[in-house]
Design an enzyme around this catalytic site. Structure first.
Site, PDB file in Angstrom:
ATOM      1  N   TRP A 148       0.833  -1.214   0.000  1.00 28.22           N
ATOM      2  CA  TRP A 148       0.000   0.000   0.000  1.00 28.22           C
ATOM      3  C   TRP A 148       0.868   1.264   0.000  1.00 28.22           C
ATOM      4  O   TRP A 148       0.507   2.273  -0.595  1.00 28.22           O
ATOM      5  CB  TRP A 148      -0.991  -0.001   1.180  1.00 28.22           C
ATOM      6  CG  TRP A 148      -0.362   0.094   2.545  1.00 28.22           C
ATOM      7  CD1 TRP A 148       0.094  -0.937   3.308  1.00 28.22           C
ATOM      8  CD2 TRP A 148      -0.103   1.285   3.296  1.00 28.22           C
ATOM      9  NE1 TRP A 148       0.621  -0.464   4.489  1.00 28.22           N
ATOM     10  CE2 TRP A 148       0.500   0.900   4.512  1.00 28.22           C
ATOM     11  CE3 TRP A 148      -0.336   2.641   3.077  1.00 28.22           C
ATOM     12  CZ2 TRP A 148       0.879   1.810   5.496  1.00 28.22           C
ATOM     13  CZ3 TRP A 148       0.042   3.553   4.058  1.00 28.22           C
ATOM     14  CH2 TRP A 148       0.644   3.138   5.248  1.00 28.22           C
ATOM     15  N   GLU A 200      -4.542   6.449  -3.961  1.00 31.73           N
ATOM     16  CA  GLU A 200      -4.673   7.624  -3.091  1.00 31.73           C
ATOM     17  C   GLU A 200      -4.003   8.882  -3.652  1.00 31.73           C
ATOM     18  O   GLU A 200      -3.748   9.825  -2.896  1.00 31.73           O
ATOM     19  CB  GLU A 200      -4.119   7.346  -1.679  1.00 31.73           C
ATOM     20  CG  GLU A 200      -4.804   6.173  -0.984  1.00 31.73           C
ATOM     21  CD  GLU A 200      -4.411   6.028   0.469  1.00 31.73           C
ATOM     22  OE1 GLU A 200      -4.438   7.017   1.207  1.00 31.73           O
ATOM     23  OE2 GLU A 200      -4.086   4.882   0.874  1.00 31.73           O
ATOM     24  N   HIS A 229       6.373   5.753  15.214  1.00 30.02           N
ATOM     25  CA  HIS A 229       5.994   4.641  16.099  1.00 30.02           C
ATOM     26  C   HIS A 229       7.182   3.695  16.208  1.00 30.02           C
ATOM     27  O   HIS A 229       7.862   3.418  15.228  1.00 30.02           O
ATOM     28  CB  HIS A 229       4.839   3.833  15.487  1.00 30.02           C
ATOM     29  CG  HIS A 229       3.495   4.379  15.803  1.00 30.02           C
ATOM     30  ND1 HIS A 229       2.371   3.972  15.126  1.00 30.02           N
ATOM     31  CD2 HIS A 229       3.087   5.278  16.725  1.00 30.02           C
ATOM     32  CE1 HIS A 229       1.322   4.600  15.620  1.00 30.02           C
ATOM     33  NE2 HIS A 229       1.726   5.408  16.591  1.00 30.02           N
ATOM     34  N   HIS A 285       8.020   6.096   8.017  1.00 29.30           N
ATOM     35  CA  HIS A 285       6.941   7.082   7.897  1.00 29.30           C
ATOM     36  C   HIS A 285       6.788   7.824   9.220  1.00 29.30           C
ATOM     37  O   HIS A 285       7.191   7.324  10.280  1.00 29.30           O
ATOM     38  CB  HIS A 285       5.624   6.405   7.489  1.00 29.30           C
ATOM     39  CG  HIS A 285       5.214   5.317   8.432  1.00 29.30           C
ATOM     40  ND1 HIS A 285       5.667   4.015   8.310  1.00 29.30           N
ATOM     41  CD2 HIS A 285       4.431   5.338   9.534  1.00 29.30           C
ATOM     42  CE1 HIS A 285       5.162   3.287   9.287  1.00 29.30           C
ATOM     43  NE2 HIS A 285       4.411   4.076  10.052  1.00 29.30           N
TER      44      HIS A 285
HETATM   45  O1  G7M Z   1       2.115   1.878  13.400  1.00 32.49           O
HETATM   46  P1  G7M Z   1       2.604   2.523  12.155  1.00 32.49           P
HETATM   47  O2  G7M Z   1       3.589   3.611  12.462  1.00 32.49           O
HETATM   48  O3  G7M Z   1       3.187   1.509  11.175  1.00 32.49           O
HETATM   49  O4  G7M Z   1       1.353   3.226  11.489  1.00 32.49           O
HETATM   50  C1  G7M Z   1       0.918   3.036  10.189  1.00 32.49           C
HETATM   51  C2  G7M Z   1      -0.177   4.011   9.859  1.00 32.49           C
HETATM   52  O5  G7M Z   1      -0.542   3.812   8.494  1.00 32.49           O
HETATM   53  C3  G7M Z   1      -1.451   3.863  10.671  1.00 32.49           C
HETATM   54  O6  G7M Z   1      -1.746   5.095  11.310  1.00 32.49           O
HETATM   55  C4  G7M Z   1      -2.513   3.465   9.631  1.00 32.49           C
HETATM   56  O7  G7M Z   1      -3.780   4.018   9.896  1.00 32.49           O
HETATM   57  C5  G7M Z   1      -1.933   3.998   8.349  1.00 32.49           C
HETATM   58  N1  G7M Z   1      -2.348   3.249   7.162  1.00 32.49           N
HETATM   59  C6  G7M Z   1      -2.347   1.902   7.050  1.00 32.49           C
HETATM   60  N2  G7M Z   1      -2.748   1.554   5.799  1.00 32.49           N
HETATM   61  C7  G7M Z   1      -2.856   0.187   5.333  1.00 32.49           C
HETATM   62  C8  G7M Z   1      -3.017   2.705   5.107  1.00 32.49           C
HETATM   63  C9  G7M Z   1      -3.458   2.959   3.772  1.00 32.49           C
HETATM   64  O8  G7M Z   1      -3.700   2.072   2.944  1.00 32.49           O
HETATM   65  N3  G7M Z   1      -3.588   4.282   3.441  1.00 32.49           N
HETATM   66  C10 G7M Z   1      -3.334   5.297   4.335  1.00 32.49           C
HETATM   67  N4  G7M Z   1      -3.522   6.550   3.919  1.00 32.49           N
HETATM   68  N5  G7M Z   1      -2.931   5.062   5.592  1.00 32.49           N
HETATM   69  C11 G7M Z   1      -2.762   3.779   5.980  1.00 32.49           C
END
Ligand code: G7M
Length: 311
Positions: free
Chosen positions: A151, A161, A244, A253
């Site tokens: 993704w 997106e 995180h 990220h």
């Molecule tokens: O815990 P971590 O730092 O890995 O956080 C990942 C973030 O990515 C979370 O806040 C999710 O809500 C966000 N997220 C996960 N996915 C699968 C997607 C997605 O497909 N699109 C977007 N825009 N955010 C996502």
């Protein structure tokens, strides 16, 4: 309603009812429920081949904009009176859309790891030393143990997106894409939630960062803050900007949330402020390779089990 000052309501995309997993979810069971947040996580099966799906349902906050209030206090809202006593009365109100909308997230097909992630489980504190990271965590983070970051690649390659992108710096070294996190409904500024995804593919998490990455981190901070102020009017001193650890997805990220909002994962057991990270690396380039990182994990998680020091 229907007056000139009203903005046209966004059109809902047509979905193929026959194909969409939401409409075909069989035997839904609750994995977890957070009543105070009006949030429920469900698991069910879809289709002839019974593929797994996870569905997350969350009631939206009230729309208190003038337009929202106007439609709420209109004849369109059906009322059932429950009590009337002197000057006091209570009702069950059934308003029309958008007040009745439920934010719905579907993961389909879901892996066993997704089902585990959303299942209520006991959690515990784990301390991961720099050596633990090298000897236990890094070998554990093989492809099959991680959530796919397809993704993320879809966003970086503009395959998904792309219409949601708020800002992009295309530079391959210090560039990133800033866009709303999946968790944000894009409406309520108090719960503003965006994320910056770095263009480079070689950084998994905080653990990979050193002084070579300071230009990247400073660029994300500066330009991310500016873009959010310009688009949403939220100033930099109203933002919580953090990583995180452990993340769910191992492609670097950074989270940008409104400080007015108690975002999930923004507490000390998981969030590391970007300003602190920059400063720590300035003090000591290999800070995040050496530091013992404390995080909270689920009791039955394989990584937690591997890192647990006491039985
Ligand atoms: O815990 P971590 O730092 O890995 O956080 C990942 C973030 O990515 C979370 O806040 C999710 O809500 C966000 N997220 C996960 N996915 C699968 C997607 C997605 O497909 N699109 C977007 N825009 N955010 C996502």
């Amino acid at each position: 309603m229907g007056e000139e000052e009203d903005e046209p309501s966004p059109k809902l995309a047509k979905i193929d009812v026959e194909l969409h997993p939401f409409h075909r979810l069989k035997n839904p069971v609750v994995l977890n429920e957070v009543k105070e947040k009006k949030l429920v996580f469900l698991h069910g099966k879809v289709g002839e081949d019974n593929k797994d799906a996870v569905v997350i349902l969350e009631k939206r906050p009230f729309d208190t904009s003038p337009k929202g209030l106007k439609s709420l206090f209109s004849e369109e809202t059906k009322l059932r009176q429950d009590l009337l006593n002197d000057i006091y009365s209570t009702y069950a109100a059934v308003p029309t859309s958008p007040h009745t909308e439920i934010k719905t997230t579907v993961i389909y097909p879901a892996t066993t790891k997704h089902i585990e992630k959303y299942t209520k489980q006991e959690v515990e504190v784990i301390e991961e030393t720099g050596d633990d990271y090298k000897q236990i965590t890094l070998p554990y983070l093989k492809e099959e143990n991680r959530f796919s970051v397809q993704w993320v690649f879809n966003i970086l390659d503009k395959k998904s997106e792309s219409e949601r992108i708020v800002f992009e710096d295309p530079d391959p070294e210090i560039g990133f894409i800033l866009l709303p996190d999946m968790k944000w409904d894009l409406k309520d500024i108090e719960s503003l939630y965006l994320m910056a995804l770095v263009h480079r593919h070689d950084l998994k998490s905080l653990r990979d960062l050193n002084k070579d990455h300071l230009p990247l981190l400073k660029n994300i901070k500066q330009r991310g803050e500016d873009a959010i102020q310009e688009k949403y009017g939220v100033k930099k001193h109203k933002l919580r900007i953090y990583f995180h650890y452990q993340p769910s997805y191992y492609h670097l990220h950074i989270h940008f949330t409104n400080i007015a909002f108690d975002a999930p994962g923004s507490s000390v057991t998981r969030a590391h402020l970007l300003t602190d990270v920059i400063e720590n690396i300035e003090f000591m380039s290999d800070y995040y390779q050496k530091k013992t990182m404390t995080f909270v994990g689920k009791r039955d998680d394989k990584l937690v089990t591997a890192l647990r020091k006491t039985p």
